[in-house]
Design an enzyme around this catalytic site. Sequence first.
Site, short mmCIF file in Angstrom:
data_model
loop_
_atom_site.label_atom_id
_atom_site.label_comp_id
_atom_site.label_asym_id
_atom_site.label_seq_id
_atom_site.Cartn_x
_atom_site.Cartn_y
_atom_site.Cartn_z
N LYS A 114 64.37 11.13 32.87
CA LYS A 114 63.64 9.96 33.35
C LYS A 114 63.62 9.86 34.88
CE LYS A 114 64.23 7.37 29.12
NZ LYS A 114 64.72 6.18 28.43
N ASP A 157 60.79 0.76 28.87
CA ASP A 157 62.05 0.46 28.16
C ASP A 157 62.40 -1.03 28.24
OD1 ASP A 157 62.66 2.95 27.14
OD2 ASP A 157 63.89 3.56 28.85
P1 NAP Z 1 72.46 8.66 30.46
O1 NAP Z 1 71.59 8.45 31.66
O2 NAP Z 1 73.01 10.01 30.19
O3 NAP Z 1 73.68 7.62 30.60
C1 NAP Z 1 74.71 7.58 29.64
C2 NAP Z 1 75.57 6.34 29.84
O4 NAP Z 1 76.52 6.31 28.76
C3 NAP Z 1 76.39 6.35 31.13
O5 NAP Z 1 76.56 5.02 31.56
C4 NAP Z 1 77.73 6.96 30.65
O6 NAP Z 1 78.84 6.59 31.45
C5 NAP Z 1 77.85 6.31 29.29
N1 NAP Z 1 78.70 7.05 28.36
C6 NAP Z 1 78.44 8.21 27.73
N2 NAP Z 1 79.44 8.54 26.90
C7 NAP Z 1 80.38 7.56 27.01
C8 NAP Z 1 81.65 7.32 26.39
N3 NAP Z 1 82.16 8.18 25.51
N4 NAP Z 1 82.31 6.20 26.72
C9 NAP Z 1 81.80 5.32 27.59
N5 NAP Z 1 80.59 5.48 28.23
C10 NAP Z 1 79.90 6.60 27.92
O7 NAP Z 1 71.69 8.22 29.13
P2 NAP Z 1 70.61 7.05 29.00
O8 NAP Z 1 69.24 7.57 29.32
O9 NAP Z 1 71.08 5.86 29.77
O10 NAP Z 1 70.63 6.76 27.42
C11 NAP Z 1 71.72 6.10 26.84
C12 NAP Z 1 71.45 5.85 25.36
O11 NAP Z 1 70.40 4.93 25.18
C13 NAP Z 1 71.03 7.12 24.60
O12 NAP Z 1 71.72 7.12 23.37
C14 NAP Z 1 69.55 6.92 24.37
O13 NAP Z 1 69.10 7.58 23.19
C15 NAP Z 1 69.48 5.41 24.21
N6 NAP Z 1 68.14 4.88 24.50
C16 NAP Z 1 67.51 4.22 23.50
C17 NAP Z 1 66.26 3.67 23.74
C18 NAP Z 1 65.55 2.92 22.65
O14 NAP Z 1 64.34 2.73 22.75
N7 NAP Z 1 66.26 2.44 21.64
C19 NAP Z 1 65.64 3.80 24.99
C20 NAP Z 1 66.33 4.47 25.99
C21 NAP Z 1 67.58 5.02 25.73
P3 NAP Z 1 79.23 7.43 32.79
O15 NAP Z 1 78.31 6.94 33.86
O16 NAP Z 1 80.65 7.09 33.01
O17 NAP Z 1 79.00 8.88 32.45
#
Ligand code: NAP
Length: 271
Positions: free
Chosen positions: A66, A103
């Site tokens: 993104k 989003d």
């Molecule tokens: P991202 O940019 O990779 O960010 C991941 C986030 O999760 C970071 O804040 C990371 O913390 C945290 N994290 C990962 N593993 C963790 C753990 N074991 N314990 C605590 N924190 C953890 O990913 P993203 O784009 O934000 O997406 C996040 C989730 O949202 C995904 O599962 C995605 O599929 C979902 N999503 C859903 C929708 C929907 O329409 N429903 C839309 C967008 C995204 P750190 O910064 O410490 O690494």
Amino acid sequence: MTDCYAVIGNPIEHSKSPEIHRRFAAATGEAMTYRRLWAPHEHFRAVAEAFCCGGGHGLNVTVPFKEEAYAFADRLSERAAAAGAVNTLRFDSDGQRFGDNTDGVGLLRDLQDNLGITIAGRRVLVLGAGGAARGVLPALLAADPAALFLANRTAARAEALAERFGTLHPCPLSAIPERGFELIVNTTAAGLQGENLELPDDVLAPGGTAYDLVYADTETPFIRWARTHGATTTSDGLGMLVEQAAEAFFVWRGVRPPTAPVIAALRRGEA
Ligand code: NAP
């Protein structure tokens, strides 16, 4: 001629977006195709350019591209500029690549319109400071919560977003300074692998709402935690997924597809 769209990401094979857009196209009579597009981590630009030059009309962008899509766009919507992340690209006939972020509006439509949750005046905690948080924070702030705390495993990332968005209270996930939040939104990817977040027992107010952006065929660990810690309303992110897709469809086609039947069909496992 049929217009071509795709969702680009890595991994991408489990994406429900092709099924969602197939249903939108059928419901609205729009002539379009939509497929999955996998890109190697370091080659987003090359794959997106090839799709665009090959006559593609638009892309949905998912993890982890993104922020690269934001840099790839020639023109940005106000909400994409605010987020610093793009989840929807439209390739216009003048050669311009328009970047948008749906989003935030997707989350608000699911929370407020589908689930009937009020954000205004409520104390809200957002978990996670990645790409998804960037997309939803401007929308949550615009919905006028009484306070918005942002907790992340890596505290520096929460602090960076607080600098960007102003009125947030950043904190480490391991040291959330307040309790009794009326709404907690989990934007972390923790639940994807079934991992639990370590949260204080009383961080959710009795009768509060828990919303997990992660969606799964079975209950996510965060939703299970919330249900056993006093939540009255819980939801995974399937509704948001459909609502953000509907907004992207509108950006591309100028037509709003019906979302409720698509959410219901996906809940029944018809995808
Ligand atoms: P991202 O940019 O990779 O960010 C991941 C986030 O999760 C970071 O804040 C990371 O913390 C945290 N994290 C990962 N593993 C963790 C753990 N074991 N314990 C605590 N924190 C953890 O990913 P993203 O784009 O934000 O997406 C996040 C989730 O949202 C995904 O599962 C995605 O599929 C979902 N999503 C859903 C929708 C929907 O329409 N429903 C839309 C967008 C995204 P750190 O910064 O410490 O690494």
